[in-house]
Design an enzyme around this catalytic site. Sequence first.
Site, PDB file in Angstrom:
ATOM      1  N   ASP A   1       0.869  -1.183   0.000  1.00 41.00           N
ATOM      2  CA  ASP A   1       0.000   0.000   0.000  1.00 41.00           C
ATOM      3  C   ASP A   1       0.903   1.229   0.000  1.00 41.00           C
ATOM      4  O   ASP A   1       1.451   1.613   1.029  1.00 41.00           O
ATOM      5  CB  ASP A   1      -0.910   0.003   1.254  1.00 41.00           C
ATOM      6  CG  ASP A   1      -1.927   1.149   1.229  1.00 41.00           C
ATOM      7  OD1 ASP A   1      -1.652   2.185   0.588  1.00 41.00           O
ATOM      8  OD2 ASP A   1      -2.980   0.997   1.863  1.00 41.00           O
TER       9      ASP A   1
ATOM     10  N   ARG B   1     -13.220  -3.943  -4.657  1.00 35.46           N
ATOM     11  CA  ARG B   1     -14.083  -3.412  -5.710  1.00 35.46           C
ATOM     12  C   ARG B   1     -13.892  -4.245  -6.970  1.00 35.46           C
ATOM     13  O   ARG B   1     -12.778  -4.664  -7.298  1.00 35.46           O
ATOM     14  CB  ARG B   1     -13.719  -1.960  -6.039  1.00 35.46           C
ATOM     15  CG  ARG B   1     -14.366  -0.933  -5.122  1.00 35.46           C
ATOM     16  CD  ARG B   1     -15.881  -0.802  -5.351  1.00 35.46           C
ATOM     17  NE  ARG B   1     -16.494   0.196  -4.486  1.00 35.46           N
ATOM     18  CZ  ARG B   1     -17.050  -0.033  -3.302  1.00 35.46           C
ATOM     19  NH1 ARG B   1     -17.082  -1.260  -2.799  1.00 35.46           N
ATOM     20  NH2 ARG B   1     -17.595   0.936  -2.595  1.00 35.46           N
TER      21      ARG B   1
ATOM     22  N   ASP C   1     -16.670 -11.057  -3.965  1.00 32.44           N
ATOM     23  CA  ASP C   1     -17.875 -10.399  -3.439  1.00 32.44           C
ATOM     24  C   ASP C   1     -18.245  -9.207  -4.322  1.00 32.44           C
ATOM     25  O   ASP C   1     -19.334  -8.660  -4.196  1.00 32.44           O
ATOM     26  CB  ASP C   1     -17.622  -9.927  -1.996  1.00 32.44           C
ATOM     27  CG  ASP C   1     -18.876  -9.338  -1.346  1.00 32.44           C
ATOM     28  OD1 ASP C   1     -19.930 -10.002  -1.403  1.00 32.44           O
ATOM     29  OD2 ASP C   1     -18.800  -8.223  -0.798  1.00 32.44           O
TER      30      ASP C   1
ATOM     31  N   GLU D   1     -22.173  -5.010 -11.757  1.00 32.79           N
ATOM     32  CA  GLU D   1     -23.021  -5.584 -10.702  1.00 32.79           C
ATOM     33  C   GLU D   1     -24.493  -5.259 -10.958  1.00 32.79           C
ATOM     34  O   GLU D   1     -24.839  -4.074 -10.996  1.00 32.79           O
ATOM     35  CB  GLU D   1     -22.580  -5.067  -9.337  1.00 32.79           C
ATOM     36  CG  GLU D   1     -21.187  -5.542  -8.981  1.00 32.79           C
ATOM     37  CD  GLU D   1     -20.715  -5.077  -7.596  1.00 32.79           C
ATOM     38  OE1 GLU D   1     -21.439  -4.324  -6.931  1.00 32.79           O
ATOM     39  OE2 GLU D   1     -19.614  -5.492  -7.210  1.00 32.79           O
TER      40      GLU D   1
ATOM     41  N   HIS E   1     -22.002  -8.833  -3.445  1.00 27.91           N
ATOM     42  CA  HIS E   1     -21.580  -7.580  -2.787  1.00 27.91           C
ATOM     43  C   HIS E   1     -22.248  -7.425  -1.412  1.00 27.91           C
ATOM     44  O   HIS E   1     -22.948  -6.449  -1.149  1.00 27.91           O
ATOM     45  CB  HIS E   1     -21.894  -6.376  -3.679  1.00 27.91           C
ATOM     46  CG  HIS E   1     -21.022  -5.184  -3.373  1.00 27.91           C
ATOM     47  ND1 HIS E   1     -20.595  -4.300  -4.317  1.00 27.91           N
ATOM     48  CD2 HIS E   1     -20.495  -4.734  -2.195  1.00 27.91           C
ATOM     49  CE1 HIS E   1     -19.853  -3.358  -3.764  1.00 27.91           C
ATOM     50  NE2 HIS E   1     -19.774  -3.602  -2.456  1.00 27.91           N
TER      51      HIS E   1
ATOM     52  N   ALA F   1     -20.592  -5.676   3.554  1.00 30.13           N
ATOM     53  CA  ALA F   1     -20.998  -4.828   4.686  1.00 30.13           C
ATOM     54  C   ALA F   1     -22.358  -5.233   5.247  1.00 30.13           C
ATOM     55  O   ALA F   1     -22.838  -4.624   6.195  1.00 30.13           O
ATOM     56  CB  ALA F   1     -21.044  -3.374   4.224  1.00 30.13           C
TER      57      ALA F   1
HETATM   58  P1  NAD Z   1      -9.544   2.689   3.439  1.00 30.38           P
HETATM   59  O1  NAD Z   1      -9.647   3.995   2.723  1.00 30.38           O
HETATM   60  O2  NAD Z   1      -9.340   2.683   4.897  1.00 30.38           O
HETATM   61  O3  NAD Z   1      -8.367   1.824   2.776  1.00 30.38           O
HETATM   62  C1  NAD Z   1      -8.090   1.801   1.421  1.00 30.38           C
HETATM   63  C2  NAD Z   1      -6.598   1.629   1.262  1.00 30.38           C
HETATM   64  O4  NAD Z   1      -6.292   1.425  -0.111  1.00 30.38           O
HETATM   65  C3  NAD Z   1      -5.802   2.866   1.727  1.00 30.38           C
HETATM   66  O5  NAD Z   1      -4.904   2.520   2.764  1.00 30.38           O
HETATM   67  C4  NAD Z   1      -5.104   3.317   0.473  1.00 30.38           C
HETATM   68  O6  NAD Z   1      -3.808   3.840   0.736  1.00 30.38           O
HETATM   69  C5  NAD Z   1      -5.024   2.012  -0.310  1.00 30.38           C
HETATM   70  N1  NAD Z   1      -4.715   2.206  -1.704  1.00 30.38           N
HETATM   71  C6  NAD Z   1      -5.107   3.206  -2.521  1.00 30.38           C
HETATM   72  N2  NAD Z   1      -4.538   3.065  -3.730  1.00 30.38           N
HETATM   73  C7  NAD Z   1      -3.769   1.951  -3.668  1.00 30.38           C
HETATM   74  C8  NAD Z   1      -2.926   1.295  -4.585  1.00 30.38           C
HETATM   75  N3  NAD Z   1      -2.751   1.766  -5.828  1.00 30.38           N
HETATM   76  N4  NAD Z   1      -2.288   0.175  -4.188  1.00 30.38           N
HETATM   77  C9  NAD Z   1      -2.458  -0.306  -2.940  1.00 30.38           C
HETATM   78  N5  NAD Z   1      -3.219   0.284  -2.017  1.00 30.38           N
HETATM   79  C10 NAD Z   1      -3.872   1.403  -2.388  1.00 30.38           C
HETATM   80  O7  NAD Z   1     -10.853   1.885   3.048  1.00 30.38           O
HETATM   81  P2  NAD Z   1     -11.400   0.551   3.726  1.00 30.38           P
HETATM   82  O8  NAD Z   1     -12.473   0.879   4.675  1.00 30.38           O
HETATM   83  O9  NAD Z   1     -10.257  -0.283   4.189  1.00 30.38           O
HETATM   84  O10 NAD Z   1     -12.093  -0.129   2.458  1.00 30.38           O
HETATM   85  C11 NAD Z   1     -11.295  -0.660   1.416  1.00 30.38           C
HETATM   86  C12 NAD Z   1     -12.164  -0.907   0.202  1.00 30.38           C
HETATM   87  O11 NAD Z   1     -13.112  -1.927   0.500  1.00 30.38           O
HETATM   88  C13 NAD Z   1     -13.031   0.307  -0.156  1.00 30.38           C
HETATM   89  O12 NAD Z   1     -12.338   1.169  -1.016  1.00 30.38           O
HETATM   90  C14 NAD Z   1     -14.213  -0.303  -0.825  1.00 30.38           C
HETATM   91  O13 NAD Z   1     -13.951  -0.306  -2.222  1.00 30.38           O
HETATM   92  C15 NAD Z   1     -14.228  -1.741  -0.322  1.00 30.38           C
HETATM   93  N6  NAD Z   1     -15.433  -2.082   0.455  1.00 30.38           N
HETATM   94  C16 NAD Z   1     -16.157  -3.154   0.054  1.00 30.38           C
HETATM   95  C17 NAD Z   1     -17.280  -3.533   0.771  1.00 30.38           C
HETATM   96  C18 NAD Z   1     -18.085  -4.732   0.362  1.00 30.38           C
HETATM   97  O14 NAD Z   1     -19.270  -4.775   0.640  1.00 30.38           O
HETATM   98  N7  NAD Z   1     -17.473  -5.726  -0.260  1.00 30.38           N
HETATM   99  C19 NAD Z   1     -17.682  -2.792   1.885  1.00 30.38           C
HETATM  100  C20 NAD Z   1     -16.908  -1.726   2.292  1.00 30.38           C
HETATM  101  C21 NAD Z   1     -15.779  -1.376   1.560  1.00 30.38           C
END
Ligand code: NAD
Length: 301
Positions: free
Chosen positions: A169, A227, A251, A256, A274, A277
């Site tokens: 990251d 995502r 997921d 979608e 999906h 959450a």
């Molecule tokens: P967050 O913002 O805390 O973490 C996202 C991380 O991704 C950050 O630390 C950021 O630095 C990192 N990042 C950005 N660009 C990057 C890259 N090029 N390479 C590597 N890392 C990179 O968000 P979170 O709460 O941890 O959520 C993460 C993701 O989970 C969200 O962006 C969302 O897309 C997804 N999500 C999915 C669901 C679901 O229902 N499946 C639910 C909530 C969130």
Amino acid sequence: MKIIVCDKTESEAIEKMRSAGLDVDVRDTITPEELPDVLPGYDGMVVRSRTKVRQALLEKCPNLKLIVRGGVGLDTIDVEFARSKGIAVMNTPLASTDSVAELTIGLMFALARSIVQATTSMKAEKWDKKSFEGDEIGGKTLGVIGLGNIGKGVAARAKALGMTVVAYDPYAKNTGDTKVVSNLDELIKVADYITLHMPKTSETAGMIGAAQFDMMKNGVRIVNCGRGGIVDEVALSAALTSGKVAGAALDVFAEEPPTDWSLVKLPNVICSPHIGASTKEGQGRVGMEVADIVINFSKNQ
Ligand code: NAD
């Protein structure tokens, strides 16, 4: 303040906002066609992932002051445009963290032990012990791509299960005792499991493609609760079919619901619509956080 709630939101959250004196209308089945006529009458809107808030809609709402998205990502909202018009855009970044982290770990176990395939086999009245020799996840290396809130939650749980965790990251803060590599290839080459937890951006879209699959260990397993579209689905299908990737748990999907179901139908793919959450606890926290954000915002008006 007049608030419109455009997507399903817990009734306790609605009551909390009303008890604080806000005028709240629940229109959680409102369509994109109806919104441009209705939204200009409101000061604030609450959305989840269903309602998209794009520039053309915002241009019709000069009085809108607040958009609250219950959930993590803001990719359903034209955030920069909204903020340029003085509209506050907020979300609930921590409410879903534990739910998504737990689903990720659950999917890893399901992949390691073919839990879904074994269930399907038994429902077809088969007693096929030989096909389902699995692996332990303890002692294996997990590559976490995206070490934000959810990535950290997964890393902590995986360490407690005896896994070695390596993360990538480039923007991570407070990485704690998790080993972070500066080059994605380094993670890809050593991981037995790879899990994705970053947003979909121009940088991350298609980040895991044919070149990355080629570099992975034979028999690697992939979990995507981040995502859709971060993983190139065509390349993933090829890697699953060749056996390079032993299994994938998805997921989230590029589209979608998907219109092409061929990836989902591969025997070594397990999946969910999906629902990362979607837990009672997570949804309850989202609702309460949304209500608190709206109430606090209204106090400063
Ligand atoms: P967050 O913002 O805390 O973490 C996202 C991380 O991704 C950050 O630390 C950021 O630095 C990192 N990042 C950005 N660009 C990057 C890259 N090029 N390479 C590597 N890392 C990179 O968000 P979170 O709460 O941890 O959520 C993460 C993701 O989970 C969200 O962006 C969302 O897309 C997804 N999500 C999915 C669901 C679901 O229902 N499946 C639910 C909530 C969130």
